[in-house]
Design a protein around this motif. Sequence first.
Motif, PDB file in Angstrom:
ATOM      1  N   THR A 182      34.188  46.087  38.615  1.00 44.81           N
ATOM      2  CA  THR A 182      33.066  45.442  38.400  1.00 44.81           C
ATOM      3  C   THR A 182      32.464  46.130  37.146  1.00 44.81           C
ATOM      4  OG1 THR A 182      32.289  45.139  40.678  1.00 44.81           O
ATOM      5  CG2 THR A 182      30.702  45.291  39.204  1.00 44.81           C
ATOM      6  N   ASP A 188      33.365  38.251  40.109  1.00 50.40           N
ATOM      7  CA  ASP A 188      33.633  39.560  40.752  1.00 50.40           C
ATOM      8  C   ASP A 188      33.604  39.439  42.247  1.00 50.40           C
ATOM      9  OD1 ASP A 188      33.971  42.392  41.322  1.00 50.40           O
ATOM     10  OD2 ASP A 188      31.665  42.671  40.490  1.00 50.40           O
ATOM     11  N   GLU A 189      34.979  39.620  42.744  1.00 48.39           N
ATOM     12  CA  GLU A 189      35.204  39.494  44.260  1.00 48.39           C
ATOM     13  C   GLU A 189      34.575  38.109  44.821  1.00 48.39           C
ATOM     14  OE1 GLU A 189      35.780  42.655  46.312  1.00 48.39           O
ATOM     15  OE2 GLU A 189      35.197  44.076  44.997  1.00 48.39           O
TER      16      GLU A 189
HETATM   17 MG   LIG Z   1      32.970  45.928  42.329  1.00 46.25          MG
END
Ligand SMILES: [Mg+2]
Lengths: 234, 405
Positions: free
Chosen positions: A53, A174-175
Amino acid sequence: MSHADTHDLIVTTGVTKTYQDNGVPVHAVRGIDLTIRCGEFTAIVGPSGSGKTTILNIISGLDTVTSGEVWLAGKQLSAMSGTELSDFRRDRVGFIFQAYNLIPVLTVEENVEYIMLLQGVSKQERHDRVDKILGELGLAGFAHRLPTKLSGGQQQRVAIARAMVSGPAIILADEPTANLDSKTGAELLDMMRTLNENSGITFLFSTHDTQIMERARRLITLRDGVIHSDEVRG
Amino acid sequence: MLTMTIAWRNIFRQKRRTTLTILTLLGGFTLSAISIGWSDGTYNRIIEMFTRNRLGHIQIHAAGYLDRPSLYRNITNGAELGSRIEDIPEVEAWTPRLFSAALASVAEKTSGVQIVGINPEREARATRFDRKIIDGRSLSAEAAHETVIGRGLARTLKAGCGDEIVVVSQGADGSIANDLYTIVGILESGDAIQDQASLYLHLADAQELLVLAGAVHELVVIASSLEDVAQATEAIQSRLNEPNLEVAPWQEFARPFYVAMKADQQGSWIGLFIIVLIVSIGVLNTILMTVLERTREYGVLKAVGTRPGQVFRLVLYEVWIMSIVGVTIGAGISLIINYTLSIHGIVMPQAFTYGGMEFTHYYAEVNARSILIPAVTVILSAVLVSILPALRAARVAPARALRTH
Ligand SMILES: [Mg+2]
Ligand SMILES: Nc1ncnc2c1ncn2[C@@H]1O[C@H](COP(=O)(O)OP(=O)(O)OP(=O)(O)O)[C@@H](O)[C@H]1O
C-alpha cells in the motif's frame, strides 16, 4: 537516464518511507528502484506489512517519500504543489480501492461521470463515454442505481469504470479483489486484463491472493519494504 | 456542479440530524425575528404615543427656541409656513401652538399653569386633541373665551366644567395680562405630569391675552409614519429654507427620550447574541460530527482529484442549504406570528407606564429589519462556525483516510 524514455510510465529511484508510530520509526519501504512501462499489467505481491500500500500511495502522489524520487508520466512528483498533484491525479491516475469507495449519494452514472465533471468534459461527451464504459463492464442496466443497491462485484466494476473513463495514464489498484469472493475476484481480474489488452491502459495492482497473481504478466514481490523478486511471465 | 448535488443529497443521509439542525436554525431565526419584531413594535408604539399624541414628529420653531424657550422667540408667519409644507407627501398634518407660563385661579384655589394656545380643528386632526377630553367638550372652532384644562389641574383647582377661571400672566408688551375663561372640558393626555399644569386656550384668545397677535411658538408636524420622519424633515427644511427657523425631528427635540429608547433597545441585542450562540453550537456539533464520519469519503474525493477548495465548498454548501431552508421556513413562521401579534397583541401580565402613558398590550411589528437581521446573523454564524470543520475536511490526507476502516 531511463526516466527520460517515453515508454517508462513510472520510475522510482531509491524510494524509502519511514512512518513514525508513536515516536517509533517504522521502515515501511526501504529503497525501491522500480520501472513500470506503458501497457504493463503488473501485480505487487508480498505478505501483510511488506509495503504494498505504501509504495502504491507514493506512486500516486497520495503519500510522500522520506527519500528518493518518483517520476510518473514524465513528471517528478516531489516538484508538484498540492493543487498540481490533485489535478495530476484527476487527469493521469485512475484508482480502484479495496473497499470500492464509491460516493454513496451518487448513482452509478454520476459516480462514473464525477472525474470528467472535475475535468470539465462536455455533457454529450460524458454521456457517450459513460454509456460505452458501462456497456463494456456489463453495467448497462444499472446506470441510475445507487452503489448500496449493488453487489460487491458490481460496485467494483463501477469503480473500474470510474477509474478508466477519464482516460488516465495508469490505473492503480490496492487489493481490488480482497473484499470479493474468489470467483468474482477472478472475473474482475479477467475483465481488467481484457481492458488492458484492448485499450493498452497500464494497470498496477497489489494482492496477496495467489489465484489473482496468476493473472498478472509481471509479478513484483516485496518483502520487508524491498523488492525480493521481479519476474515477467507469459 | 456535482459538488452541489453531493451536498444536497448528503443532507438527506442523516435525516434526524439534518432535521434537528434545521430546527435549530429555524428556531434561532424565528426567536430572533419575533423578538426584534416585538421590541420594534413595543418601542415604536411608545414613540408613536409619545410623539403623535403630543409632541408631534417634527417641530418648527424660531431659531434658538429649543435651547432657550422665550415668549419673544416666536414665528409671526405660522399660517403661511404651514400652507407651504402641507402638500409634502410625507406630511400628514400640522398645527400651531403658543406657550406661556401663567397663574390660574378658580374661586380660592390658585395654581401655576402652562398656557397652550391651539387651533382646535388642526389640533384634533394632528394630535387627536378632541379624543383626550374625558369630561365636557373641546374648544369651539372660533375663539370664545373657553378653556380646556388637564385632569390634574382640575383636581388641584377643584374645578369642573362650567366653572370660571381667572388667568394671570405677562403680555409681550410687559403689561399684566389677565382674563376670565369658562372651563368647557377636562383633558387626559396620558402624561399625568403634564396634565397637572396644562391649560388650553384657543390660539386667538392666547394671542390676545399675551399681546402676540398673529404669533406662534411652535408648528407641530405629523408625518405619515414614523419611518417617514427623516424624509419629511428634510423636505420641510428645503421647502422653508429660512435661517431663522429650526426644523427638528423628535430625536432632536426629545433627545433624552430618544437616548433612553436607544439604550433600552440595546438590551435586545444581548438576546440575539445568545440565540446566535445556541445556533452556532448546534450547527458546529452537526458539522463536526458529519465531517468526522465522512473523513474517508473526503479522502476518496481528494484521491480521485477533487481539489481541497472543492471539498471545502462541499461542506459549506451543506451548511448553506440547511441555513437557507431553516431561514426560509422561519421567515414564513415569523411573518405569520409577527403579523398576528401586530394585530391582536398580547395582554401584558402587568400594565406599565412609560413617560406618563399606560401600556396594556404588546404589539409586534412586521418590518424588513426583523427578517433581515436574523437571516444575516443566523446564516453568517452557521457558515462561520463551519469554516474550521470544512478546512479540516479539505485538508484530509487521502492516504491516511483510506487506511482507516
Ligand atoms: Mg495494504
Ligand atoms: N500511517 C502509518 N503510521 C505508521 N505505520 C504505518 C503507517 N502506514 C503503514 N504503516 C506501516 O508500514 C508498514 C507497511 O504497511 P503497508 O500498508 O504498506 O503494507 P501492505 O503490504 O499494504 O500490508 P497489507 O497487505 O496488510 O495491506 C506496516 O508495518 C505498517 O504497519
